[in-house]
Design a protein around this motif. Structure first.
Motif, PDB file in Angstrom:
ATOM      1  N   SER A  41       3.007 -46.229   5.436  1.00  0.00           N
ATOM      2  CA  SER A  41       3.265 -45.258   4.167  1.00  0.00           C
ATOM      3  C   SER A  41       4.753 -44.574   4.513  1.00  0.00           C
ATOM      4  CB  SER A  41       2.272 -44.294   4.319  1.00  0.00           C
ATOM      5  OG  SER A  41       2.047 -43.555   5.451  1.00  0.00           O
ATOM      6  N   ASN A  44       7.025 -44.802   1.531  1.00  0.00           N
ATOM      7  CA  ASN A  44       6.714 -44.397   0.124  1.00  0.00           C
ATOM      8  C   ASN A  44       7.507 -43.626  -0.583  1.00  0.00           C
ATOM      9  OD1 ASN A  44       4.168 -45.858   0.594  1.00  0.00           O
ATOM     10  ND2 ASN A  44       2.716 -43.900   0.493  1.00  0.00           N
ATOM     11  N   THR A 294      -5.323 -42.342   0.231  1.00  0.00           N
ATOM     12  CA  THR A 294      -4.471 -43.047  -0.743  1.00  0.00           C
ATOM     13  C   THR A 294      -4.084 -42.548  -2.317  1.00  0.00           C
ATOM     14  OG1 THR A 294      -4.721 -44.887   0.437  1.00  0.00           O
ATOM     15  CG2 THR A 294      -3.245 -45.463  -1.323  1.00  0.00           C
ATOM     16  N   THR A 295      -5.462 -42.271  -2.862  1.00  0.00           N
ATOM     17  CA  THR A 295      -5.199 -41.772  -4.106  1.00  0.00           C
ATOM     18  C   THR A 295      -4.579 -40.375  -4.285  1.00  0.00           C
ATOM     19  OG1 THR A 295      -7.128 -43.088  -4.919  1.00  0.00           O
ATOM     20  CG2 THR A 295      -6.675 -41.266  -6.299  1.00  0.00           C
ATOM     21  N   PHE A 298      -0.817 -40.597  -3.707  1.00  0.00           N
ATOM     22  CA  PHE A 298      -0.321 -41.395  -4.724  1.00  0.00           C
ATOM     23  C   PHE A 298      -0.154 -40.301  -6.202  1.00  0.00           C
ATOM     24  CE2 PHE A 298      -0.292 -44.014  -8.658  1.00  0.00           C
ATOM     25  CZ  PHE A 298       0.865 -44.653  -8.528  1.00  0.00           C
ATOM     26  N   LEU A 423      -7.548 -47.576  -4.973  1.00  0.00           N
ATOM     27  CA  LEU A 423      -6.388 -46.908  -5.828  1.00  0.00           C
ATOM     28  C   LEU A 423      -6.122 -47.654  -7.090  1.00  0.00           C
ATOM     29  CD1 LEU A 423      -4.149 -44.890  -5.724  1.00  0.00           C
ATOM     30  CD2 LEU A 423      -2.919 -46.640  -4.753  1.00  0.00           C
TER      31      LEU A 423
END
Length: 481
Positions: A41, A44, A294-295, A298, A423
């Motif tokens: 990550s 990102n 992750t969700t 994000f 995701l």
């Protein structure tokens, strides 16, 4: 009697030396696991900087974003098998070396294709090192109680590493070149290669065996295609030629992998291994925990920047409570698993995580940070630390030593599948909800926020269902009276 008494201080001193050596070895292995997940990550927030420097189009940016995870997840089972066949320490050191060299090359990249290649190789090195590192924990902590406690701590490293990568990415984006994002992976790899030979026990002679080359090829290419399709589908549409072709191809190859594993004498993944109800429940929990993290990163990163107008540094700072809660929770998970058992810890973790997602489901365009947002950023990581601890202990308990690498590979494959599949599904649900609202005349910011809240609520329901399932599936067997 006197002679026996004189030997006791010597025995105690020898035990203290062994314990210190064991502690240092575990700390080293944990540091590597932490950084291998961090590396996933770490780009990102700096992706826009890379896009501007190399002039990337949207497809190249998506491929760069997914490249590490594609090779990492696709090669994990092969890495686990190699570790079991040829020695955990050998494969761990090889994987760390590949990871460190490719990290340096990534930081020195002169073009996008060099960077892409370096990220793919970086993920391949991680796929070798991660299962071997997890297997080595048993070698440095062989006592059942200490091993269970170590595995509980180990389970939280993935969440902590991913969070640290996100925060580090934001710091790098605000304070210097994106190339500095690779400094930590290079430094940790170099330090590990320098001290690991003195701390980690040597392997026995390689036991060898037949390597399932066909199965390795099928699962690697199948997961890579499926991962890329899931990355592209929310943007291009699930019925677009690229998404449909890669998803179909990946699915067919993975089905062929299952058929192959059922027929070969020495499979890469014995199908009985993940089929155990207890282990399947643990792997589902790992999947959900990774998908939830992750969700949150994000969708909340988009919410903070697109709806609330936060800068990259402010966005990273907003996630600090998440990271701090993970760290604090991680300090106690080992003791909690020892005291209450993995079942209670896992069910409690799934429940807390679900409550955190439910809180985030209530966010609005003008929601104060100290409210539903902060509640979600504290409740979810507190639960996630318990989820990863309880599920990792459950998944690795009673695994034979010659399948320790396999266990590490399967757990980490579930860890990687969560972000890719979970995701993609939640992003699609959020986008569909947002589009429906926009068709009714709802403003863009309100529609986006409502879409994120809808996805968080669906995820909360999934965690609640998993908590109920774990309560029954992980019940200890009844003793005959």
């Amino acid at each position: 009697m006197a002679a026996a008494e004189r030997t006791r201080p010597a025995d105690a001193a020898e035990k203290a030396v062994r314990d210190r050596r064991s502690g240092r070895a575990f700390a080293l292995l944990a540091s590597v696991q932490f950084v291998l997940i961090l590396a996933m990550s770490v780009l990102n927030v700096v992706l826009p900087d890379i896009q501007g420097e190399f002039g990337l189009n949207r497809a190249e940016l998506a491929l760069l974003s997914a490249s590490y995870g594609m090779s990492f997840s696709g090669l994990l089972l092969l890495g686990g098998r190699l570790s079991d066949l040829y020695g955990n320490r050998r494969v761990f050191l090889l994987g760390t070396l590949v990871f460190g060299v490719s990290s340096a090359l990534a930081g020195l990249s002169t073009g996008v294709w060099m960077l892409l290649a370096a990220r793919f190789v970086q993920g391949a090195g991680a796929a070798l090192a991660v299962p071997a590192a997890m297997a080595l924990v048993r070698a440095v902590r062989p006592e059942p109680a200490r091993y269970a406690r170590a595995m509980a701590v180990w389970g939280g490293l993935a969440a902590s590493g991913g969070t640290a990568g996100m925060i580090l990415s934001g710091v790098v984006a605000s304070s210097g070149s994106w190339r500095w994002a690779f400094a930590v992976p290079v430094a940790v790899a170099a330090g590990t290669l320098a001290v690991a030979p003195r701390l980690i026990p040597e392997d026995a002679a390689p036991r060898g065996g037949r390597l399932d080359v066909l199965g390795a090829a099928l699962v690697t290419i199948g997961i890579a295609l499926l991962s890329y399709g899931l990355v592209e589908a929310p943007e291009r549409g699930w019925t677009s030629p690229v998404a449909l072709g890669t998803l179909t191809g990946g699915g067919v190859l993975l089905l062929a992998f299952v058929v192959t594993e059922a027929r070969v004498a020495q499979p890469l993944l014995p199908l009985s291994f993940p089929a155990s109800p207890r282990r399947a429940m643990a792997l589902l929990a790992v999947f959900l925990g990774a998908a939830g993290i992750t969700t949150i990163f994000f969708m909340l990163a988009l919410y903070f920047q697109e709806v609330r107008g936060y800068s990259a540094l402010e966005t990273s700072a907003a996630f600090l409570p998440f990271g701090l809660t993970l760290v604090v929770s991680g300090l106690s998970v080992g003791r909690l698993v020892q005291r209450f058992g993995p079942r209670v810890v896992l069910v409690t973790g799934l429940t807390l995580s679900g409550l955190g997602l439910a809180a985030l489901g209530m966010i609005g365009t003008d929601s104060p940070y100290v409210g539903a947002v902060l509640a979600g950023l504290v409740l979810f990581p507190a639960g996630a630390a318990l989820v990863f601890a309880g599920s990792t202990v459950t998944a690795t308990t009673d695994v034979p030593q010659d399948q320790a690498g396999l266990a590490g590979a399967v757990v980490n494959t579930a860890l990687e599948a969560g972000p890719a599949i979970g995701l993609a599904v939640l992003v699609t649900l959020a986008a569909g909800h947002t589009t429906d609202l926009e068709h009714t005349g709802t403003g863009t910011a309100s529609a986006l926020t409502s879409g994120y809240g809808f996805a968080f609520t669906i995820a909360a329901v999934a965690f609640a269902a998993a908590a109920v399932s774990a309560l029954f599936l992980l019940r200890p067997p009844r003793e005959d009276g």
